[in-house]
Write an enzyme that holds these catalytic residues in place. Structure first.
Site: not given
Ligand code: NAI
Length: 398
Positions: A237, A275, A53, A227, A48, A113, A51, A141-142
């Site tokens: 949540y 975020l 985190f 989170y 992931g 993934a 983008s 991953l998200a």
């Molecule tokens: P994001 O949407 O910015 O990034 C997700 C990443 O996963 C991207 O690189 C995307 O290409 C990749 N991805 C998605 N499906 C995929 C697949 N099938 N195969 C390969 N790559 C895949 O998401 P974000 O917000 O950075 O989330 C990442 C983690 O952080 C998650 O577990 C989320 O719950 C956690 N998190 C997010 C918070 C927020 O406020 N955004 C706060 C605390 C935790």
């Protein structure tokens, strides 16, 4: 062609390649000037990576003092007759360009993934570029769907409360419209599917795969992001399907911690701040909290984006012999969000906020700007009138 933003609801349907490039460069500049990461990992796998985190952690580890080589896995699309491609596609490309300029290895693997072929590709890349071993695995991953390996069907996650319905507002980013919604509680099947998609089982299976392929270096760590939140958002949540999935993720961190102990390594779930990311704007009824939080933290001077959070994580917490953890063994990066002064201000803002005044009372401007910037728009110094050559875009490869 000139590339314009196209937004539908909370989804961006276009991205600006040069805006993404400038954003990656600005994040690199930030980590170069920040407190440096000492004793950091050198060979890092990020699941992931394109983008949010994942990208921020990749930039922090490559440029913020650790000088890490990275393998990044993501699911992104390039330019086609359907459109210019996704922001993550260009983030991967421009990250790699910058990393290679400084002599770092940066491998982008675009694929699902969850697929066996992607795992094999990653193991091969670890063999080829990392002398067979990784020092850190970041699981970021998200997604909303995961194939069930035992059937031919997908698990599809549902972001819903559990037990009681939740009422609140969501703001649509295309027309800045505040929509009051009510979300019905999840069924047992929806709860289970969300745990399968966003819980810890895929994280655990990735690390198991890498243990079996002997790709784990002595001292290897793994982290995944969580989170927790606060009273204002517990119903959608922590106490809802996502929160249950995160509990499953926390449990996976304990079992992975035991497995990695044989390598003198460790596993941690890391609770981050709320975020704006491609994923988080999907959470229904979450916007009022976010815009109140952005306002309160900017007023107090402790607002951070993904890049600030990740640089602080690696330079002050994960670099320690024993990273500081709470009673549930979570690394806490949400401590500033949860400060009593911030939470008091957030609830004051939320009490006074409604569909007529949310742009003034909350930091909606900052929230929307962060969303536009994720897609390469509204970035300082970028000429958005410039003509972009489609053939050049197609020639860029991740
Ligand atoms: P994001 O949407 O910015 O990034 C997700 C990443 O996963 C991207 O690189 C995307 O290409 C990749 N991805 C998605 N499906 C995929 C697949 N099938 N195969 C390969 N790559 C895949 O998401 P974000 O917000 O950075 O989330 C990442 C983690 O952080 C998650 O577990 C989320 O719950 C956690 N998190 C997010 C918070 C927020 O406020 N955004 C706060 C605390 C935790």
């Amino acid at each position: 062609m000139v590339i314009e933003p196209i937004i539908k609801g909370v989804v961006a349907r276009s991205a600006h390649p040069y805006g993404c490039q400038a954003s990656v460069q600005q994040q690199i500049q930030f980590v170069k000037n920040a407190k440096q990461i000492e004793n950091g990992p050198k060979r890092v796998l990020i699941l992931g990576a394109s983008s949010g985190f994942g990208l921020a952690s990749r930039i922090a580890l490559a440029f913020g003092g650790s000088e890490a080589d990275t393998i990044g896995v993501s699911f992104e699309r390039g330019p086609s007759e359907k459109g210019v491609g996704s922001a993550g596609w260009y983030n991967n490309i421009f990250f790699k360009q910058e990393a290679e300029k400084e002599g770092r290895i940066a491998i982008n693997i675009i694929g699902d993934a969850f697929a066996k072929a992607t795992r094999e590709h990653v193991i091969e890349a670890i063999e080829t570029y990392f002398e067979g071993e990784v020092d850190l695995i970041i699981y970021s991953l998200a997604t909303g769907v995961r194939p069930n390996p035992n059937t031919n069907k997908n698990w599809v996650s549902s972001i819903k409360p559990i037990g009681d319905s939740v009422t609140g507002a969501t703001v649509l980013l295309d027309n800045d419209q505040w929509i009051e919604t009510s979300i019905e509680p999840a069924t047992d099947e929806e709860i289970e599917a969300t745990i399968q998609v966003m819980g810890g089982s895929d994280w655990e299976s990735w690390v198991d795969t890498l243990i079996n392929s002997e790709s784990i270096a002595e001292g290897c760590k793994t982290i995944a992001f969580s989170y927790i939140g606060c009273e204002a958002n517990y119903p959608i949540y922590r106490d809802g399907t996502l929160g249950w999935a995160k509990v499953d993720l926390h449990q996976a961190s304990h079992s992975l911690n035991i497995k990695l102990a044989s390598f003198n390594g460790a596993a941690y779930a890391t609770a981050c701040k709320a975020l704006v990311t491609k994923a988080s704007v999907f959470i229904p009824t979450f916007t009022p909290y976010m815009i109140a939080l952005y306002k309160a933290m900017k007023e107090e001077g402790n607002h951070e984006g993904c890049i600030e959070q990740m640089q602080r994580l690696f330079s002050t917490k994960l670099n320690q012999e024993k990273p500081p953890v709470d009673a549930e063994r979570l690394i806490r990066m949400d401590e500033w969000e949860l400060k009593p002064s911030i939470q008091a201000r957030v609830s004051e803002i939320m009490t006074n906020m409604n569909q007529n005044n949310f742009k003034q009372v909350g930091d909606y401007h900052g929230y929307k700007q962060a969303f536009m910037q994720l897609n390469g728009f509204d970035i300082h110094g970028v000429d958005y009138q410039q003509n972009i050559d489609d053939r050049y875009l197609r020639s860029l490869q991740p």
